[in-house]
Write a protein that holds these residues in place. Sequence first.
Motif, PDB file in Angstrom:
ATOM      1  N   GLY A 588     -11.752  47.619 -62.230  1.00  0.00           N
ATOM      2  CA  GLY A 588     -11.804  46.988 -60.921  1.00  0.00           C
ATOM      3  C   GLY A 588     -11.790  48.024 -59.815  1.00  0.00           C
ATOM      4  O   GLY A 588     -12.381  49.106 -59.937  1.00  0.00           O
ATOM      5  N   ALA A 589     -11.065  47.723 -58.728  1.00  0.00           N
ATOM      6  CA  ALA A 589     -11.026  48.623 -57.567  1.00  0.00           C
ATOM      7  C   ALA A 589     -10.156  49.841 -57.808  1.00  0.00           C
ATOM      8  O   ALA A 589     -10.313  50.866 -57.133  1.00  0.00           O
ATOM      9  CB  ALA A 589     -10.538  47.855 -56.342  1.00  0.00           C
ATOM     10  N   ASP A 590      -9.180  49.758 -58.737  1.00  0.00           N
ATOM     11  CA  ASP A 590      -8.303  50.899 -59.013  1.00  0.00           C
ATOM     12  C   ASP A 590      -7.934  50.898 -60.490  1.00  0.00           C
ATOM     13  O   ASP A 590      -8.378  50.045 -61.263  1.00  0.00           O
ATOM     14  CB  ASP A 590      -7.052  50.842 -58.130  1.00  0.00           C
ATOM     15  CG  ASP A 590      -6.304  49.526 -58.247  1.00  0.00           C
ATOM     16  OD1 ASP A 590      -6.023  49.122 -59.414  1.00  0.00           O
ATOM     17  OD2 ASP A 590      -6.010  48.899 -57.213  1.00  0.00           O
ATOM     18  N   LEU A 591      -7.066  51.845 -60.867  1.00  0.00           N
ATOM     19  CA  LEU A 591      -6.678  52.001 -62.275  1.00  0.00           C
ATOM     20  C   LEU A 591      -5.296  51.433 -62.574  1.00  0.00           C
ATOM     21  O   LEU A 591      -4.763  51.647 -63.667  1.00  0.00           O
ATOM     22  CB  LEU A 591      -6.711  53.476 -62.670  1.00  0.00           C
ATOM     23  CG  LEU A 591      -8.063  54.185 -62.543  1.00  0.00           C
ATOM     24  CD1 LEU A 591      -7.933  55.641 -62.973  1.00  0.00           C
ATOM     25  CD2 LEU A 591      -9.118  53.480 -63.373  1.00  0.00           C
ATOM     26  N   VAL A 592      -4.700  50.715 -61.636  1.00  0.00           N
ATOM     27  CA  VAL A 592      -3.347  50.191 -61.850  1.00  0.00           C
ATOM     28  C   VAL A 592      -3.377  49.084 -62.904  1.00  0.00           C
ATOM     29  O   VAL A 592      -4.164  48.140 -62.817  1.00  0.00           O
ATOM     30  CB  VAL A 592      -2.757  49.653 -60.533  1.00  0.00           C
ATOM     31  CG1 VAL A 592      -1.383  49.049 -60.780  1.00  0.00           C
ATOM     32  CG2 VAL A 592      -2.676  50.775 -59.512  1.00  0.00           C
ATOM     33  N   ALA A 599      -2.072  37.586 -69.455  1.00  0.00           N
ATOM     34  CA  ALA A 599      -1.295  37.222 -68.268  1.00  0.00           C
ATOM     35  C   ALA A 599      -2.008  37.537 -66.960  1.00  0.00           C
ATOM     36  O   ALA A 599      -1.503  37.204 -65.880  1.00  0.00           O
ATOM     37  CB  ALA A 599       0.056  37.947 -68.294  1.00  0.00           C
ATOM     38  N   ALA A 600      -3.198  38.135 -67.058  1.00  0.00           N
ATOM     39  CA  ALA A 600      -3.878  38.565 -65.834  1.00  0.00           C
ATOM     40  C   ALA A 600      -4.207  37.393 -64.929  1.00  0.00           C
ATOM     41  O   ALA A 600      -4.054  37.483 -63.690  1.00  0.00           O
ATOM     42  CB  ALA A 600      -5.149  39.325 -66.206  1.00  0.00           C
ATOM     43  N   THR A 601      -4.639  36.275 -65.507  1.00  0.00           N
ATOM     44  CA  THR A 601      -5.034  35.124 -64.689  1.00  0.00           C
ATOM     45  C   THR A 601      -3.856  34.573 -63.904  1.00  0.00           C
ATOM     46  O   THR A 601      -4.021  34.065 -62.773  1.00  0.00           O
ATOM     47  CB  THR A 601      -5.626  34.027 -65.593  1.00  0.00           C
ATOM     48  OG1 THR A 601      -6.668  34.597 -66.394  1.00  0.00           O
ATOM     49  CG2 THR A 601      -6.215  32.892 -64.770  1.00  0.00           C
ATOM     50  N   GLN A 602      -2.637  34.649 -64.466  1.00  0.00           N
ATOM     51  CA  GLN A 602      -1.464  34.094 -63.797  1.00  0.00           C
ATOM     52  C   GLN A 602      -1.161  34.819 -62.478  1.00  0.00           C
ATOM     53  O   GLN A 602      -0.593  34.232 -61.549  1.00  0.00           O
ATOM     54  CB  GLN A 602      -0.252  34.173 -64.720  1.00  0.00           C
ATOM     55  CG  GLN A 602      -0.433  33.399 -66.021  1.00  0.00           C
ATOM     56  CD  GLN A 602       0.742  33.590 -66.967  1.00  0.00           C
ATOM     57  OE1 GLN A 602       1.793  34.081 -66.563  1.00  0.00           O
ATOM     58  NE2 GLN A 602       0.560  33.200 -68.213  1.00  0.00           N
ATOM     59  N   LEU A 603      -1.563  36.094 -62.392  1.00  0.00           N
ATOM     60  CA  LEU A 603      -1.286  36.854 -61.162  1.00  0.00           C
ATOM     61  C   LEU A 603      -2.109  36.352 -59.979  1.00  0.00           C
ATOM     62  O   LEU A 603      -1.756  36.617 -58.817  1.00  0.00           O
ATOM     63  CB  LEU A 603      -1.581  38.334 -61.395  1.00  0.00           C
ATOM     64  CG  LEU A 603      -0.655  39.080 -62.364  1.00  0.00           C
ATOM     65  CD1 LEU A 603      -1.049  40.549 -62.432  1.00  0.00           C
ATOM     66  CD2 LEU A 603       0.801  38.950 -61.924  1.00  0.00           C
ATOM     67  N   LEU A 604      -3.200  35.646 -60.235  1.00  0.00           N
ATOM     68  CA  LEU A 604      -4.051  35.175 -59.139  1.00  0.00           C
ATOM     69  C   LEU A 604      -3.296  34.239 -58.197  1.00  0.00           C
ATOM     70  O   LEU A 604      -3.597  34.173 -56.998  1.00  0.00           O
ATOM     71  CB  LEU A 604      -5.278  34.448 -59.710  1.00  0.00           C
ATOM     72  CG  LEU A 604      -6.265  35.328 -60.489  1.00  0.00           C
ATOM     73  CD1 LEU A 604      -7.337  34.469 -61.134  1.00  0.00           C
ATOM     74  CD2 LEU A 604      -6.886  36.369 -59.573  1.00  0.00           C
ATOM     75  N   ALA A 605      -2.313  33.519 -58.737  1.00  0.00           N
ATOM     76  CA  ALA A 605      -1.559  32.578 -57.904  1.00  0.00           C
ATOM     77  C   ALA A 605      -0.623  33.291 -56.934  1.00  0.00           C
ATOM     78  O   ALA A 605      -0.193  32.698 -55.930  1.00  0.00           O
ATOM     79  CB  ALA A 605      -0.770  31.623 -58.797  1.00  0.00           C
ATOM     80  N   TYR A 606      -0.292  34.578 -57.181  1.00  0.00           N
ATOM     81  CA  TYR A 606       0.703  35.285 -56.375  1.00  0.00           C
ATOM     82  C   TYR A 606       0.129  36.491 -55.627  1.00  0.00           C
ATOM     83  O   TYR A 606       0.796  37.054 -54.766  1.00  0.00           O
ATOM     84  CB  TYR A 606       1.856  35.760 -57.273  1.00  0.00           C
ATOM     85  CG  TYR A 606       2.422  34.675 -58.147  1.00  0.00           C
ATOM     86  CD1 TYR A 606       3.256  33.703 -57.615  1.00  0.00           C
ATOM     87  CD2 TYR A 606       2.094  34.613 -59.502  1.00  0.00           C
ATOM     88  CE1 TYR A 606       3.770  32.705 -58.423  1.00  0.00           C
ATOM     89  CE2 TYR A 606       2.609  33.622 -60.314  1.00  0.00           C
ATOM     90  CZ  TYR A 606       3.441  32.663 -59.770  1.00  0.00           C
ATOM     91  OH  TYR A 606       3.945  31.667 -60.560  1.00  0.00           O
ATOM     92  N   ASP A 607      -1.078  36.888 -55.954  1.00  0.00           N
ATOM     93  CA  ASP A 607      -1.639  38.118 -55.386  1.00  0.00           C
ATOM     94  C   ASP A 607      -2.940  37.783 -54.659  1.00  0.00           C
ATOM     95  O   ASP A 607      -4.016  37.705 -55.264  1.00  0.00           O
ATOM     96  CB  ASP A 607      -1.894  39.123 -56.509  1.00  0.00           C
ATOM     97  CG  ASP A 607      -2.269  40.506 -55.986  1.00  0.00           C
ATOM     98  OD1 ASP A 607      -2.714  40.598 -54.824  1.00  0.00           O
ATOM     99  OD2 ASP A 607      -2.132  41.474 -56.749  1.00  0.00           O
ATOM    100  N   PRO A 608      -2.901  37.612 -53.320  1.00  0.00           N
ATOM    101  CA  PRO A 608      -4.118  37.241 -52.581  1.00  0.00           C
ATOM    102  C   PRO A 608      -5.175  38.336 -52.594  1.00  0.00           C
ATOM    103  O   PRO A 608      -6.377  38.052 -52.562  1.00  0.00           O
ATOM    104  CB  PRO A 608      -3.603  36.963 -51.168  1.00  0.00           C
ATOM    105  CG  PRO A 608      -2.304  37.673 -51.065  1.00  0.00           C
ATOM    106  CD  PRO A 608      -1.709  37.657 -52.440  1.00  0.00           C
ATOM    107  N   ARG A 612      -8.935  37.684 -53.933  1.00  0.00           N
ATOM    108  CA  ARG A 612     -10.135  37.936 -53.144  1.00  0.00           C
ATOM    109  C   ARG A 612     -11.137  38.814 -53.905  1.00  0.00           C
ATOM    110  O   ARG A 612     -12.346  38.572 -53.899  1.00  0.00           O
ATOM    111  CB  ARG A 612      -9.735  38.628 -51.828  1.00  0.00           C
ATOM    112  CG  ARG A 612     -10.847  38.916 -50.860  1.00  0.00           C
ATOM    113  CD  ARG A 612     -11.366  37.632 -50.229  1.00  0.00           C
ATOM    114  NE  ARG A 612     -12.533  37.119 -50.940  1.00  0.00           N
ATOM    115  CZ  ARG A 612     -12.997  35.901 -50.766  1.00  0.00           C
ATOM    116  NH1 ARG A 612     -12.388  35.056 -49.962  1.00  0.00           N
ATOM    117  NH2 ARG A 612     -14.063  35.512 -51.416  1.00  0.00           N
ATOM    118  N   ALA A 613     -10.611  39.821 -54.601  1.00  0.00           N
ATOM    119  CA  ALA A 613     -11.476  40.731 -55.357  1.00  0.00           C
ATOM    120  C   ALA A 613     -12.190  39.998 -56.494  1.00  0.00           C
ATOM    121  O   ALA A 613     -13.389  40.203 -56.736  1.00  0.00           O
ATOM    122  CB  ALA A 613     -10.654  41.891 -55.904  1.00  0.00           C
ATOM    123  N   VAL A 614     -11.455  39.127 -57.195  1.00  0.00           N
ATOM    124  CA  VAL A 614     -12.058  38.354 -58.294  1.00  0.00           C
ATOM    125  C   VAL A 614     -13.113  37.406 -57.750  1.00  0.00           C
ATOM    126  O   VAL A 614     -14.217  37.272 -58.313  1.00  0.00           O
ATOM    127  CB  VAL A 614     -10.965  37.590 -59.076  1.00  0.00           C
ATOM    128  CG1 VAL A 614     -11.598  36.597 -60.059  1.00  0.00           C
ATOM    129  CG2 VAL A 614     -10.056  38.562 -59.817  1.00  0.00           C
TER     130      VAL A 614
END
Length: 676
Positions: A588-592, A599-608, A612-614
């Motif tokens: 993606g935009a970085d290597l973090v 669990a990646a999809t669950q972060l979409l609810a908490y990380d705007p 936006r990037a997705v």
Amino acid sequence: MTKSTDKPSKSIIDSTPDDVAAMDDADAMLDALAKASPVADHSDGDDTAPTFAPPLPMRPSPDRLLPQLVLDRALGSALKRRLRRLGPPLAVVVQAPDADWVAHLAKAAADLPRPPDVFACDGTSKAEHRPTIGNDDVSASLRNGRHVIGVSQAPAAYLPSTLTAVADAHVAAALDARTIRRLVSACVGRPPRDIPDGVALGLSFHDILAAFRAGASPAQVVAMLVTTSAAKRRSTSTDDVPPLDRLPGLRGPARDWGLGLVSDVQAWRRQEIPWSSVPASAVLVGPPGVGKTLFAKSVAVSCQVPIIELSIGAAFAQTDGHLNAVCRHVSDAFSQAKQCSGGALLFADEMEAIPDRATLSDRNRDYWTPLLNLILTLSSEDMPGVIKLGCSNFANRLDAALVRPGRFDRVIELLPPDAQGLADVLRFHGCDFKGADLAALARLRPGATGADAASWARAAKRIAREAGRDMVLDDLVAVIAPDDAMSDRDRRRAAVHEAGHALAGFLGGRRLTLVSILSIKAVGGRTVMAGGMSVYVTRADAEAEIAILLAGRAAEIVVLGDASAGASSDLYAATSLVAMLHCSGGLGADLVHRATPDAATQLLAYDPVLRRAVADDLAVVQCGVLDAVRKNRAAVVALADVLVARRFVDGAEAEKIIRGSLPRAGRKPKTNRRPT
């Protein structure tokens, strides 16, 4: 326990006419009986002269001679001489073919020239026929100089443990063609030369006696034995069952084990390897309908042996349910398998009916423990030529001691057929349509078993029969995916949606396998294609997969003017894949690394920011897919028209339709990738 110490009358084998009294066995007497001529006419032509004839030797009764011949064969000449001579007493264990033989063999043993003390235990007495009973009598008889012979169909389970432990010889009483020849020769007359080896296969003591009917010739007696044996084995007929190498749908470890077993059994028959080297025991596990019984029959066909069935359910159904009766039923199955001279397959069906001792309640332990111990004892006995094959729907319910090496050695999973296997099963049952891709049709029902495929074939034949015509592919399609209640409007939208997926896959270089709008298990349509992302996913791989996922929705927009909510599962998969690129894959935009792929999809609810990037990535890919569908709209419409009419198109035909409608074949959708 039946113990005999009285001196009985002489046996036919050992108490013969004077001229053969010293012989080791009855062969000479039996030959004399077989050659006995009818009453001779010594008249000199005078009709009034009396007719005199020497008396014929009296033929023995089959019920008395049969157990003596079987015992004689089991003991052998050397052991019989030792039992006849004066000297230290012997202890001998005789394993009977089944429980019905025990009393008859015990009587034959008591008739030996130097009468032994005989212990006959067939399990009919729960109190007396146990290893802990009679041990003092055994030791007393041996101390007093008397031979001891124990007779049982399951010696370790029923005879005194002292007798089985100190026995000088363990012999098995069994029927073979030679014994039947001697019996027929003595009781009826000279038998036919071509008595088959399995002439008495599966027959009980009284089954054999029933063949010796009044007035029957030797040939008729043998024919009756053969007919009765075939009738008793008819319930496990293997007619029309193919051998393992031609069994449709068979795959995985069960196939490998079965083919190896067949090869080793053949090598054993050629005396190239000992029976101990043959992997002759296993338990098949798998869901109902996967073909466990069919597999067992196919093994029997391949190894050319009969099947002897053992079922705990049948043991209760065919007896009064008392412990001794159920134990006798189990013992008889093992005995029947062991007496098959050419080998046999002992098939233990529904083995989960045998409880696991670890989970037995105290209330049921007293009943089941003796039965389970008997099965463990019988299954651990050396049985050359006997294949032990069990089956169960529940591998976790089997007692650990039952599947250890030396009993039912291994647990093997029988896998359901794959799509090609289901197609083979359909063809085996007569559904062989020229040019049809039955594997593609079978993919409509993932997880189906061979029994399911056989059921489909029968139902399709019934449709054709009721219509008064030959079966066609549409009959099979109607069974596998019956017509649904989908409206014409929904059917059209589903066809366009699936045609969009197919177009994107084709342009991306994927091989199409199936395109369908058949409604099965709440799924309105499916597009199946070979290939996919590799283990090491690149950004290009991911975007190609996302393009295929979004192409169905894009086709709806281009052809029908708007999108529907039917693409929800596609959007979920595409969103999860893009989130994984950003949060886990370093693409993606970085290597973090923010989360695991799951669990990646669950972060979409908490990380705007992530959300936006997705969304931006999905929009870019969607733009490219829409452009590709617009340029190849004719291909989408052509394939959708066929789907509406037929609901199902195999991969080769779908590719042909698309290829014939493209302005330029082989074009891949543009994705306008952004630099990372």
